[in-house]
Scaffold this motif. Structure first.
Motif, PDB file in Angstrom:
ATOM      1  N   LEU A  89       0.934  -1.075   0.025  1.00  0.00           N
ATOM      2  CA  LEU A  89       0.082  -0.067  -0.029  1.00  0.00           C
ATOM      3  C   LEU A  89       1.008   1.287  -0.180  1.00  0.00           C
ATOM      4  CD1 LEU A  89      -2.963   1.309   0.354  1.00  0.00           C
ATOM      5  CD2 LEU A  89      -2.584   1.147   2.896  1.00  0.00           C
ATOM      6  N   VAL A  90       0.624   2.183  -0.846  1.00  0.00           N
ATOM      7  CA  VAL A  90       1.561   3.245  -1.096  1.00  0.00           C
ATOM      8  C   VAL A  90       0.525   4.572  -0.803  1.00  0.00           C
ATOM      9  CG1 VAL A  90       2.846   4.874  -2.822  1.00  0.00           C
ATOM     10  CG2 VAL A  90       3.233   2.279  -2.837  1.00  0.00           C
ATOM     11  N   ASP A 123      -1.505   2.201  -5.272  1.00  0.00           N
ATOM     12  CA  ASP A 123      -1.270   3.667  -4.921  1.00  0.00           C
ATOM     13  C   ASP A 123      -2.274   4.589  -4.439  1.00  0.00           C
ATOM     14  OD1 ASP A 123       0.027   6.022  -5.168  1.00  0.00           O
ATOM     15  OD2 ASP A 123       0.125   6.279  -7.231  1.00  0.00           O
ATOM     16  N   SER A 124      -2.674   4.396  -3.322  1.00  0.00           N
ATOM     17  CA  SER A 124      -3.877   5.135  -2.727  1.00  0.00           C
ATOM     18  C   SER A 124      -3.735   6.763  -2.757  1.00  0.00           C
ATOM     19  CB  SER A 124      -4.297   4.902  -1.548  1.00  0.00           C
ATOM     20  OG  SER A 124      -3.516   4.967  -0.385  1.00  0.00           O
ATOM     21  N   GLY A 125      -2.251   7.062  -2.601  1.00  0.00           N
ATOM     22  CA  GLY A 125      -1.909   8.465  -2.395  1.00  0.00           C
ATOM     23  C   GLY A 125      -1.704   9.301  -4.060  1.00  0.00           C
ATOM     24  N   GLY A 126      -1.865   8.414  -4.845  1.00  0.00           N
ATOM     25  CA  GLY A 126      -1.460   9.144  -6.219  1.00  0.00           C
ATOM     26  C   GLY A 126       0.073   9.693  -6.406  1.00  0.00           C
ATOM     27  N   VAL A 149      -0.345  -2.477 -10.889  1.00  0.00           N
ATOM     28  CA  VAL A 149      -0.177  -1.157 -10.219  1.00  0.00           C
ATOM     29  C   VAL A 149      -1.780  -0.755 -10.251  1.00  0.00           C
ATOM     30  CG1 VAL A 149       0.363   1.331  -9.963  1.00  0.00           C
ATOM     31  CG2 VAL A 149       2.234  -0.582 -10.544  1.00  0.00           C
ATOM     32  N   ILE A 150      -2.514  -0.288  -9.168  1.00  0.00           N
ATOM     33  CA  ILE A 150      -3.880  -0.105  -9.113  1.00  0.00           C
ATOM     34  C   ILE A 150      -3.620   1.453  -8.358  1.00  0.00           C
ATOM     35  CG2 ILE A 150      -6.138  -0.138  -8.036  1.00  0.00           C
ATOM     36  CD1 ILE A 150      -5.523  -2.362  -9.720  1.00  0.00           C
ATOM     37  N   LYS A 151      -4.242   2.307  -9.356  1.00  0.00           N
ATOM     38  CA  LYS A 151      -4.143   3.856  -8.900  1.00  0.00           C
ATOM     39  C   LYS A 151      -5.460   4.059  -8.017  1.00  0.00           C
ATOM     40  CE  LYS A 151      -1.562   6.898 -10.463  1.00  0.00           C
ATOM     41  NZ  LYS A 151      -0.671   7.576  -9.641  1.00  0.00           N
ATOM     42  N   GLY A 152      -5.238   4.718  -6.753  1.00  0.00           N
ATOM     43  CA  GLY A 152      -6.365   5.060  -6.287  1.00  0.00           C
ATOM     44  C   GLY A 152      -6.879   6.510  -6.520  1.00  0.00           C
TER      45      GLY A 152
END
Length: 154
Positions: A89-90, A123-126, A149-152
């Protein structure tokens, strides 16, 4: 190795890659449609576990795998032990640097112990500017590594 053995090996390898691709597609769809703010990495791993259980009921979580490079903790083992999956989780630049360091350090061990390796970064923080470039740089390190990679909403 005989041609028959080689053909059998190649068919098994292709079958494994197809199964990994199905898991990647399922994770991508499920994690992208329900974009949410995870409390922490364990919350994300719980979400991933629930998704993967619908695909593979033999899923194992938080396993230690032994190899010639020592013992390593892996988040998930799927497909009868042929797929190791690590989830990160980023939320900020520090998380991204930690994830990159962990992924790069795990590639040699996981690649030698499992037929396929999947790294999932949410990547929940973009934070990640170019996810495609990031994916290519990780996947180029070993032919049995897949990067998702999943972009939040960040």
């Amino acid at each position: 190795m005989s041609f028959k053995d080689f053909s059998k090996y190649f068919a098994e390898k292709s079958k494994g890659k197809d199964q990994v691709q199905k898991i990647v597609e399922m994770l991508e769809v499920e994690l992208s449609k329900g974009v949410k703010d995870f409390v922490d990495e364990d919350d994300l791993k719980d979400w991933v576990r629930d998704i993967c259980l619908s695909f593979d009921s033999t899923l194992l979580r938080d396993q230690i795998i032994q190899g010639y490079m020592g013992a390593h903790n892996v988040d998930f083992i799927l497909l009868g032990g042929s797929l190791a999956m690590e989830v990160k989780l980023v939320r900020n630049e520090e998380d991204l640097q930690g994830a990159v360091t962990a992924i790069i350090s795990h590639i040699p061990a996981f690649s030698s112990l499992c037929r396929n390796v999947l790294f999932l970064v949410y990547d929940s923080g973009g934070v990640m500017e170019n996810p495609d470039e990031f994916k290519r740089s990780i996947e180029s390190r070993s032919d049995n590594v897949t990067m998702l990679v999943i972009k939040g909403m960040g």
